[in-house]
Design a protein around this motif. Structure first.
Motif, short mmCIF file in Angstrom:
data_model
loop_
_atom_site.label_atom_id
_atom_site.label_comp_id
_atom_site.label_asym_id
_atom_site.label_seq_id
_atom_site.Cartn_x
_atom_site.Cartn_y
_atom_site.Cartn_z
N VAL A 1 0.92 -1.37 0.08
CA VAL A 1 0.08 -0.02 0.00
C VAL A 1 0.90 1.19 0.00
CG1 VAL A 1 -1.56 1.29 1.22
CG2 VAL A 1 -1.80 -1.11 1.05
N PHE A 2 1.92 1.10 0.94
CA PHE A 2 2.69 2.52 1.10
C PHE A 2 3.58 2.89 -0.42
CE2 PHE A 2 2.39 1.21 5.66
CZ PHE A 2 1.40 2.09 5.93
N MET A 3 4.14 1.79 -0.69
CA MET A 3 4.98 1.83 -2.07
C MET A 3 4.26 2.21 -3.24
SD MET A 3 8.23 1.54 -1.24
CE MET A 3 8.37 1.79 0.14
N ALA A 4 3.15 1.71 -3.31
CA ALA A 4 2.19 2.03 -4.61
C ALA A 4 1.51 3.26 -4.30
CB ALA A 4 0.98 0.82 -4.71
N SER A 5 1.47 3.72 -3.00
CA SER A 5 1.03 5.04 -3.08
C SER A 5 2.13 6.00 -3.26
CB SER A 5 0.29 5.23 -1.52
OG SER A 5 -0.13 6.47 -1.16
N LEU A 6 3.22 5.94 -2.64
CA LEU A 6 4.43 6.89 -2.92
C LEU A 6 4.51 6.74 -4.40
CD1 LEU A 6 6.87 5.54 -0.33
CD2 LEU A 6 5.98 7.84 -0.68
N ALA A 7 4.30 5.80 -5.26
CA ALA A 7 4.48 5.70 -6.60
C ALA A 7 3.28 6.45 -7.51
CB ALA A 7 4.70 4.43 -7.11
N GLY A 8 2.33 6.57 -6.67
CA GLY A 8 1.24 7.32 -7.39
C GLY A 8 0.15 6.52 -7.96
N ILE A 9 -0.24 5.30 -7.54
CA ILE A 9 -1.07 4.29 -8.23
C ILE A 9 -2.45 4.51 -7.50
CG2 ILE A 9 -1.76 1.95 -8.78
CD1 ILE A 9 1.00 2.74 -9.84
N PRO A 10 -3.43 4.76 -8.31
CA PRO A 10 -4.79 4.96 -7.49
C PRO A 10 -5.27 3.72 -7.44
CG PRO A 10 -4.99 5.41 -9.80
CD PRO A 10 -3.40 5.19 -9.58
N PRO A 11 -6.18 3.50 -6.28
CA PRO A 11 -6.83 4.58 -5.74
C PRO A 11 -6.17 4.80 -4.28
CG PRO A 11 -7.93 2.34 -5.25
CD PRO A 11 -6.84 2.04 -5.88
N LEU A 12 -4.93 4.90 -4.26
CA LEU A 12 -4.44 5.21 -3.05
C LEU A 12 -4.03 6.69 -2.87
CD1 LEU A 12 -2.20 2.08 -3.00
CD2 LEU A 12 -3.92 2.39 -1.64
N GLY A 13 -3.79 6.99 -1.51
CA GLY A 13 -3.63 8.61 -1.47
C GLY A 13 -2.62 9.22 -2.25
N GLY A 14 -1.54 8.66 -2.52
CA GLY A 14 -0.76 9.20 -3.31
C GLY A 14 -0.90 9.62 -4.77
N TRP A 15 -1.72 9.12 -5.27
CA TRP A 15 -2.28 9.43 -6.66
C TRP A 15 -2.87 10.73 -6.43
CZ3 TRP A 15 -6.65 10.77 -9.35
CH2 TRP A 15 -7.84 10.58 -8.78
#
Lengths: 548, 513
Positions: free
Chosen positions: B399-413
């Motif tokens: 979850v954290f790595m994908a979010s840092l990478a900016g993958i929806p639907p996680l916060g980073g995107w």
């Protein structure tokens, strides 16, 4: 807007039900339990498919040009993006296909889990994937579309990376980075079109209306961004290099879903978003798309002829087939886009089927080296026939689904949109026609090398069919009985090298594909009549935006 | 006006300015808390030192209460203290809440690391509270002097916390490097501030005689330009923007991991807070100076941070470079703060990004802490096969790595999307170029984030030790907060999307006139 029915819950349920199933598997089952995740997964996918069938029944076919089951709820107000979903004739076939394919792939996995095991993770990922795929086809808002479009990335990355072949690490990262590269620019393009149309809404309807008003030069630039995103996904030459690696390394299930649905996200994006929103950009880019498509057809076919691995060969054939689809799209005509949409579904069914067969062959022979495979018709007559059938369908034999995607696409290039260069497209038509000959060549050659002849020495004498012939000449029905029983309980020790013919789970998973290929081949009107009104309206939108 | 007031004050008897006690209640609670923690720690037996962490957590939560009540009472009208130099508005409250939340999560993460290492627990938490107090003050500071005081208050405890592993030479190196670079940056900043004061005769940011009104494009003197550039450069050190980033990787790697998490999230957010306050309030009309400067800094920071992160084999070092590159993304919208269209979305984008970034980066560090308790290693390869023996941590890391990478639907995107949107809102060629640079960088960053995930999911367990990990409950709590935060913001961005409205901050000044 077009609130044609009261059942506007049906799309949301159909899209998010798999997600609930995934959560149930993640939190409701233990790791050591191999069976429960499969049961929940198949049950959820089955329920989703039932909703899909209900959608088919409730869909008003007389109004397929209008969005049905339309929902427009608030989602992210600050950026004017809404939860806007709806289904029209263009989306319906693909939306339903995604549900059917996921369900069938799950059934296939019941007995054919890839080596890494862990059905819990595998089934949850497939369900998440399903949500992403279905969501992409119903989204009527650019941001929502983008979110769903990206959601499919992660599960597929893990499917290839965890359950894939020898080179899975390389292939999965390559797949991921290529797609990510495309979508990063696509997002910039989405934002650009948003601001260029006044920054009021991301909804498709608004952008169809306002997009045409953007300056021609700006349209060309924005189209370039979208082109990158969608062309990588299709994949078009020269962005295709991730595909052979991803397909070859992915587990069978991954390959089937990739071929049947994921590649269509790209072409669907062109038809649904890039073309109608940026008509002048499309008109300017159409020759480029056409030329790249035809290069893809020829290059893919030549690539096929050079392959020694069966799965890689099928992957390259995808590049060629998607070339036909893109050629149809690039004509910007009703005829061409109809053909392209039909070709998308047909390619999904046929290539999905081919990957299934390839997976099953790999399961039995533990290799897909064409030179090591031979005499499949002797060892596994039914499997051999299915391979032959799928290969015939793939090369575009009239009477099977593949024909109706390919032939009209080529034909449509004879009469492209009036704003396009006729000579260029007619030349493209001729070259594409040569491509069909090459397709026949590589597919028939593949079939000849693997199915005909005598089994190679290393595998000779390992098949059920040969056992029977040697032991009891009289027991004709034994083969079927044996394969039925062996499906339920494959005895690994005794039959280690045994090469079984098609097994019951495989029959269940494959029969719908085979039937659909024949039905759409014999009666293509079934799909064309759903597509046509929607496509006509779409092409009107495009034409209206291109100054004569 | 200020001159008028001071001359009036000179004539009248001096009386203390009216103080809005409710408005500064969070700061007061922290001050009292610091003393209470210090006193209790003095009289606490060694075996009961663990209570200090709990107490620190309680202090932060108590300080959170007035932040909430102030938010409910505020109703769009900012509360000003000390002649408008200390302001409590929605912008300040959101950031105060962020700092307190981050502080709380870091306490959860530190507890076991400090106990296990046998470090000085009481002193650590006192210093941390001091640092948080500095950050909370930073959010309200509207004067060069108070900004500087807040900055030093938050930085100086940090120098000591970096060197907390007393017997480790790397940790000492981390502390010294951080200290030398930090002091150097402060010097540069003060130098710039002195020029600004010298040229304008004021240290206040807002008001008719404040910097915001006096520094205007076209009429800037050379002195003022130098002042602006130096002040910004000083903060560029703080947020480790390239080329002022060289201290960050060594400091991050050497410091205890919870402290690294604290630096990479809280200190960085405080630096950005100061930058935002300065750019939007002190230099809003000097965008010809800071615009190009921040544009170059942002482009360099994200690119260099990413490229260097690609080469790292140590997870903390990788996260250090990743946080440099994320800083570039946060900086990106600020380059267009002066644009009439983009200004509002720029502030919103930065605030939202800081919130989301806090969740996902703290979460990533929490996983690192949990895993390294078992593996005793910081190498990325030590995460091999994590999915097989600790699926929960593996999914959290995903979850954290994908979010840092900016993958929806996680916060980073949503954070990235907002940043892109703010930049493109400016609708200039340079904005599109910056957006394209950022787009390419998103892809590069995905490469190293997903390499970690590949190790977690695909690789074999390096030493064959597949005993499951049972993280201590504070870590689980930290993971719970961060995972939920990361996912919730991505799925339902409305939760945070209203934060950082330009009108909240601009309530006191005629902005972008």
């Amino acid at each position: 807007m077009n609130n044609l029915t009261d059942n506007n819950w049906i799309l949301s349920v159909g899209t998010f039900l798999p997600l609930l199933g995934a959560l149930a598997i993640m939190f409701g089952t233990s790791r050591d339990d191999e069976r429960t995740p499969k049961v929940i997964g198949i049950f959820t996918a089955g329920a989703t498919l039932a909703i899909g069938i209900a959608t088919l029944v409730l869909f008003d076919y007389d109004q397929s040009q209008n969005l049905q089951f339309f929902v427009d709820a608030e989602w992210i107000e600050v950026i004017s993006s809404g939860y806007t979903i709806g289904l029209d004739g263009i989306s319906l076939p693909l939306y339903f296909l995604s549900m059917a394919v996921t369900f069938l792939v799950m059934i296939y996995s019941w007995d054919n889990m890839p080596e890494a095991g862990n059905p819990k993770a595998f089934y949850s990922l497939m369900l998440i994937l399903q949500t992403g795929m279905a969501g992409t086809f119903i989204a009527q808002d650019l941001i929502l579309f983008f979110v769903f479009f990206e959601v499919v990335l992660l599960p597929m990355y893990f499917m290839i990376g965890v359950w894939g072949g020898e080179q899975r690490k390389y292939a999965s990262l390559k797949f991921f980075l290529y797609t990510m590269f495309g979508s990063a620019f696509m997002l910039v393009a989405f934002l650009a079109i948003f601001f260029q149309t006044g920054g009021e809404s991301f909804s498709f309807a608004w952008l169809y209306e306002m997009g045409a008003g953007i300056d021609r030069d700006v349209q060309i630039w924005i189209f370039a961004g979208m082109f990158l995103g969608f062309a990588v996904k299709v994949p078009m030459f020269p962005f295709h290099t991730w595909l052979p690696d991803a397909h070859t390394q992915a587990p069978t299930q991954g390959s089937v879903i990739l071929a049947a649905i994921l590649l269509k996200l790209g072409t669907y994006g062109f038809v649904r978003i890039a073309l109608p929103m940026l008509p002048q950009g499309a008109e300017a880019w159409a020759p480029v798309i056409g030329i790249l498509a035809v290069i893809g057809i020829i290059y893919g076919a030549l690539g096929c002829l050079a392959q020694t691995d069966m799965k890689r060969l099928i992957a390259f054939s995808s590049v060629a087939h998607m070339g036909f689809v893109m050629l149809g799209i690039s004509t910007l005509t009703t005829f061409g886009i109809n053909a392209a949409l039909f070709g998308m579904v047909a390619h999904g069914l046929i290539t999905g089927m081919l990957f299934f067969v390839a997976g099953s062959i790999k399961h039995r022979y533990h290799t897909l080296e064409i030179s090591r495979l031979s005499g499949m018709l002797i060892q596994m007559p039914k499997m051999g026939w299915i391979l032959g059938f799928a290969a015939m369908a793939s090369l575009g034999l009239p009477g099977l689904a593949g024909f109706w995607g390919e032939f009209p696409a080529i034909l449509s290039a004879y009469n492209p949109h009036p704003a396009l260069n006729e000579t260029l497209f007619r030349t493209l038509m001729v070259i594409a026609a040569v491509g069909t000959v090459l397709a026949a060549a590589y597919l028939l050659w593949l079939y000849q090398r693997t199915a005909f002849g005598e089994p190679t020495e290393e595998f000779a004498g390992h098949s059920d069919a040969e056992h029977e012939a040697a032991a009891h000449a009289g027991h004709d029905s034994h083969g079927v009985a044996h394969s039925l029983s062996s499906a339920a309980n494959v005895d690994a020790d005794e039959h280690h090298d045994d090469i079984h013919d098609v097994q019951p789970t495989e029959w269940i998973a494959w029969t719908p594909f085979l039937i659909a290929i024949v039905v759409f081949g014999v009666y293509p009107q079934l799909m064309f009549k759903v597509l046509d009104p929607a496509v006509t309206q779409l092409v009107n939108t495009i034409s209206a935006g291109i100054p004569q | 006006m200020i001159g008028m007031i001071s001359s009036l004050l000179a004539q009248a008897d001096w009386s203390s300015p009216p103080i809005d006690w409710h408005a500064i209640a969070p700061e007061l609670i922290l001050v009292i808390g610091i003393n209470v923690v210090l006193l209790i720690d003095l009289n606490l037996a060694e075996s009961k030192k663990w209570m200090i962490a709990t107490l620190t957590g309680i202090v932060m939560l108590l300080a959170f209460i007035p932040v909430v009540t102030l938010g409910l009472e505020l109703d769009g009208v900012p509360r000003e203290l000390f002649d408008g130099r200390y302001v409590i508005d929605e912008y300040a409250l959101v950031l105060k809440a962020l700092f307190l939340l981050v502080g709380y999560v870091v306490v959860l993460m530190s507890q076991n690391a400090l106990e296990d290492g046998g470090y000085y627990q009481g002193e650590f938490y006192v210093l941390m509270l001091c640092s948080i107090l500095g950050m909370v003050m930073m959010a309200s500071s509207r004067d060069l002097i108070s900004i500087f005081v807040a900055l030093e208050l938050l930085s100086i405890p940090g120098y000591m916390m970096a060197a907390w592993k007393k017997r480790s030479s790397v940790s000492n190196e981390a502390g010294v490097k951080y200290y030398l670079m930090g002091v150097f940056a402060s010097g540069i900043m003060l130098f710039g501030m002195s020029y600004l004061y010298g040229a304008t005769g004021t240290t206040a940011l807002t008001g008719e005689e404040g910097l915001g009104a006096l520094l205007t494009d076209g009429s800037l003197s050379g002195l003022e330009v130098i002042g602006i550039v130096f002040v910004l450069a000083g903060f560029a050190f703080k947020i480790s923007a390239v080329p002022f980033h060289s201290w960050a990787p060594d400091t991050y790697e050497g410091a205890p991991t919870p402290v690294t998490a604290f630096f990479s999230v809280a200190s960085k957010a405080a630096g950005f807070t100061a930058l935002m306050t300065l750019v939007f309030l002190a230099f809003p009309n000097a965008s010809d100076v800071y615009g190009p400067m921040l544009w170059v800094l942002a482009a360099l920071t994200m690119t260099v941070g990413n490229v260097l992160a690609l080469r790292q084999t140590n997870i903390v070092r990788m996260l250090a470079y990743s946080s440099i590159s994320q800083g570039g993304f946060i900086l990106m919208p600020l380059a267009y703060a002066g644009d009439v269209d983009a200004g509002g979305s720029a502030l919103n984008a930065v605030v939202v990004y800081l919130l989301v970034y806090a969740f996902m980066n703290l979460g990533a560090f929490a996983v690192v802490i949990a895993v390294s308790r078992k593996t005793q290693s910081g190498e990325i390869s030590s995460f091999g096969g994590l999915f097989n023996y600790a699926p929960g941590l593996a999914v959290a890391m995903t979850v954290f790595m994908a979010s840092l990478a900016g993958i929806p639907p996680l916060g980073g995107w949503f954070a990235k999307f907002n940043a892109f949107k703010a930049v493109l809102d400016a609708d200039t060629t340079s904005a599109y170029v910056l957006a394209c640079i950022a787009a390419v960088n998103t892809v590069i960053s995905a490469a190293y984030y997903f390499r970690v995930l590949r190790t977690v999911w695909v690789d074999d367990v390096p030493d064959g030790n597949t005993a499951p990990i049972n993280p201590p409950s504070p870590i689980i709590a930290a993971l719970g907060i961060t995972v939920i935060g990361t996912i919730a913001v991505g799925v339902y961005p409305r939760l945070v999307a209203g934060f950082g409205n330009l009108s909240d901050l601009a309530g006191t000044v005629p902005l972008l006139g």
